[in-house]
Scaffold this motif. Sequence first.
Motif, PDB file in Angstrom:
ATOM      1  N   VAL A   1     -16.689 -40.230  50.212  1.00 37.01           N
ATOM      2  CA  VAL A   1     -17.621 -40.257  49.060  1.00 37.01           C
ATOM      3  C   VAL A   1     -16.857 -40.233  47.736  1.00 37.01           C
ATOM      4  CG1 VAL A   1     -19.569 -39.216  50.275  1.00 37.01           C
ATOM      5  CG2 VAL A   1     -18.014 -37.717  49.006  1.00 37.01           C
ATOM      6  N   GLU A   2     -15.638 -39.690  47.763  1.00 36.54           N
ATOM      7  CA  GLU A   2     -14.856 -39.631  46.526  1.00 36.54           C
ATOM      8  C   GLU A   2     -14.446 -41.019  46.034  1.00 36.54           C
ATOM      9  OE1 GLU A   2     -13.252 -35.045  46.956  1.00 36.54           O
ATOM     10  OE2 GLU A   2     -12.084 -36.666  47.841  1.00 36.54           O
ATOM     11  N   ARG A   3     -14.534 -42.020  46.909  1.00 39.63           N
ATOM     12  CA  ARG A   3     -14.239 -43.400  46.468  1.00 39.63           C
ATOM     13  C   ARG A   3     -15.282 -43.848  45.440  1.00 39.63           C
ATOM     14  NH1 ARG A   3     -11.031 -47.067  49.187  1.00 39.63           N
ATOM     15  NH2 ARG A   3     -10.067 -45.120  49.810  1.00 39.63           N
TER      16      ARG A   3
ATOM     17  N   GLU B   1      -8.613 -35.983  39.469  1.00 35.41           N
ATOM     18  CA  GLU B   1      -8.696 -34.998  40.552  1.00 35.41           C
ATOM     19  C   GLU B   1      -9.276 -35.629  41.819  1.00 35.41           C
ATOM     20  OE1 GLU B   1      -9.161 -31.309  37.398  1.00 35.41           O
ATOM     21  OE2 GLU B   1     -10.952 -32.017  38.462  1.00 35.41           O
ATOM     22  N   GLU B   2     -10.298 -36.457  41.659  1.00 41.28           N
ATOM     23  CA  GLU B   2     -10.903 -37.085  42.846  1.00 41.28           C
ATOM     24  C   GLU B   2      -9.936 -38.059  43.527  1.00 41.28           C
ATOM     25  OE1 GLU B   2     -13.179 -35.542  44.024  1.00 41.28           O
ATOM     26  OE2 GLU B   2     -15.079 -35.565  42.962  1.00 41.28           O
ATOM     27  N   LEU B   3      -9.075 -38.694  42.728  1.00 47.20           N
ATOM     28  CA  LEU B   3      -8.053 -39.566  43.342  1.00 47.20           C
ATOM     29  C   LEU B   3      -7.099 -38.721  44.180  1.00 47.20           C
ATOM     30  CD1 LEU B   3      -7.196 -41.997  40.409  1.00 47.20           C
ATOM     31  CD2 LEU B   3      -8.071 -42.652  42.652  1.00 47.20           C
ATOM     32  N   LYS B   4      -6.715 -37.562  43.637  1.00 46.61           N
ATOM     33  CA  LYS B   4      -5.822 -36.654  44.377  1.00 46.61           C
ATOM     34  C   LYS B   4      -6.522 -36.124  45.632  1.00 46.61           C
ATOM     35  CE  LYS B   4      -5.131 -32.540  42.755  1.00 46.61           C
ATOM     36  NZ  LYS B   4      -4.729 -31.452  41.850  1.00 46.61           N
ATOM     37  N   HIS B   5      -7.830 -35.814  45.525  1.00 52.82           N
ATOM     38  CA  HIS B   5      -8.553 -35.310  46.692  1.00 52.82           C
ATOM     39  C   HIS B   5      -8.577 -36.370  47.809  1.00 52.82           C
ATOM     40  CE1 HIS B   5     -10.977 -32.401  43.887  1.00 52.82           C
ATOM     41  NE2 HIS B   5      -9.677 -32.219  43.830  1.00 52.82           N
ATOM     42  N   GLN B   6      -8.758 -37.646  47.416  1.00 54.26           N
ATOM     43  CA  GLN B   6      -8.750 -38.705  48.435  1.00 54.26           C
ATOM     44  C   GLN B   6      -7.409 -38.738  49.157  1.00 54.26           C
ATOM     45  OE1 GLN B   6     -10.535 -42.626  47.399  1.00 54.26           O
ATOM     46  NE2 GLN B   6     -10.999 -41.660  45.444  1.00 54.26           N
TER      47      GLN B   6
ATOM     48  N   PHE C   1      -8.951 -24.764  47.751  1.00 50.65           N
ATOM     49  CA  PHE C   1      -8.380 -25.493  46.613  1.00 50.65           C
ATOM     50  C   PHE C   1      -9.300 -26.630  46.167  1.00 50.65           C
ATOM     51  CE2 PHE C   1      -4.700 -23.066  47.922  1.00 50.65           C
ATOM     52  CZ  PHE C   1      -4.100 -22.756  46.704  1.00 50.65           C
ATOM     53  N   HIS C   2      -9.934 -27.284  47.129  1.00 57.06           N
ATOM     54  CA  HIS C   2     -10.862 -28.349  46.768  1.00 57.06           C
ATOM     55  C   HIS C   2     -12.000 -27.766  45.921  1.00 57.06           C
ATOM     56  CE1 HIS C   2     -14.056 -31.496  47.635  1.00 57.06           C
ATOM     57  NE2 HIS C   2     -13.101 -32.154  47.032  1.00 57.06           N
ATOM     58  N   TRP C   3     -12.533 -26.631  46.366  1.00 53.31           N
ATOM     59  CA  TRP C   3     -13.627 -25.959  45.644  1.00 53.31           C
ATOM     60  C   TRP C   3     -13.216 -25.632  44.201  1.00 53.31           C
ATOM     61  CZ3 TRP C   3     -13.141 -20.757  44.055  1.00 53.31           C
ATOM     62  CH2 TRP C   3     -14.301 -20.227  43.449  1.00 53.31           C
TER      63      TRP C   3
ATOM     64  N   GLU D   1     -11.236 -27.136  42.148  1.00 53.76           N
ATOM     65  CA  GLU D   1     -11.312 -28.273  41.218  1.00 53.76           C
ATOM     66  C   GLU D   1     -12.703 -28.884  41.165  1.00 53.76           C
ATOM     67  OE1 GLU D   1      -6.691 -29.753  40.799  1.00 53.76           O
ATOM     68  OE2 GLU D   1      -8.049 -31.023  41.935  1.00 53.76           O
ATOM     69  N   GLU D   2     -13.521 -28.575  42.171  1.00 54.85           N
ATOM     70  CA  GLU D   2     -14.875 -29.147  42.175  1.00 54.85           C
ATOM     71  C   GLU D   2     -15.833 -28.410  41.239  1.00 54.85           C
ATOM     72  OE1 GLU D   2     -16.313 -31.832  43.611  1.00 54.85           O
ATOM     73  OE2 GLU D   2     -14.353 -32.503  44.257  1.00 54.85           O
ATOM     74  N   THR D   3     -15.520 -27.177  40.868  1.00 58.84           N
ATOM     75  CA  THR D   3     -16.486 -26.413  40.061  1.00 58.84           C
ATOM     76  C   THR D   3     -16.781 -27.116  38.739  1.00 58.84           C
ATOM     77  OG1 THR D   3     -14.740 -25.050  39.143  1.00 58.84           O
ATOM     78  CG2 THR D   3     -15.893 -24.149  41.041  1.00 58.84           C
TER      79      THR D   3
HETATM   80 FE   LIG Z   1     -13.272 -33.791  45.434  1.00 62.10          FE
END
Ligand SMILES: [Fe+2]
Length: 310
Positions: A80-82, A112-117, A191-193, A195-197
Amino acid sequence: MSTTNYHIDQERYAKCIEVSKRVRWDIDADIIRGREFDFSQKFLPDGISKVDQLDFLSSDEKRLLSQIQGRTYANMFGFVERFITAKVLETTRDHWLGDQTALEALIRFSDEELKHQELFRRIEKMMADGMPEGYHFLPDPDAVATAVLQNSTWAVLALILEIELFTQEHYKHSIEPEENLSELFKDIFLFHWKEETTHAMMDELEWPREDSKLSAEERDRAVDELIAIVGDVDSILQNQSAADADYFLKLCNHSFADSEVRGIKDVVLKGYRWQYIFSGVEHPRFQKLYQELTTEDQRQRVGAALATLN
Ligand SMILES: [Fe+2]
Ligand SMILES: [Fe+2]
């Protein structure tokens, strides 16, 4: 296109930048730290996987099903981050020549979303190394993103807010309090949480800003698009839950009664619907904004569509 008549709450974007700088992490140095997944522990807690509802499974089988679901859970985020990254980058256009604080906050969000992917791609390989062949994550991120992004920004931002709220909800209420999980799996979502806040905070700013541009007719069409997107999400969940249940059944070294097979498939599908649709839609922060931006009639249409998924 123009944001001139819409008040940009610069302080809230500035807060997002401050938090983003403070919590920023590195995949290897902060999360993986040379560790592997502990396959003697569960990945997804029962509060999310719902495997505790299958009382005929042995504890080894429950752990395996939690690990399969955990693998899909990680892949779902990467997937979904795409479209989230693409949509967020698109919304920055409105701020290119306007509020530079909002622009910076949204650029950090997409970075951040690019890093999460990248994180979720890395851990998929690590999980694959520790599990037998035969697992398949079915949806193609680019194909689904192409379809999702054909809808209005209003509908896509509603979906994104829903996703980013359930990310927080799942971590705080189910992953953080559970002690017996693979340590690495737990840390990934800690860690994902972190950066998601800020992401949900920005969605709560961008969705109403987008809403302010629409006529009543355009918004009404966007509500229909949102209903169609939820239907498409559900098709993905039906296919993936069936694939995951089949993979699980193949790995178990005994056969189940037909009613048990049906029970496993039902619990996995219900679990996925709760994870990706209901736990976000029912979130109080989603409900607050959604009630403000929609009419009673529109909410009834959405409610009727959601009722078919139970
Ligand atoms: Fe994310
Ligand atoms: Fe996010």
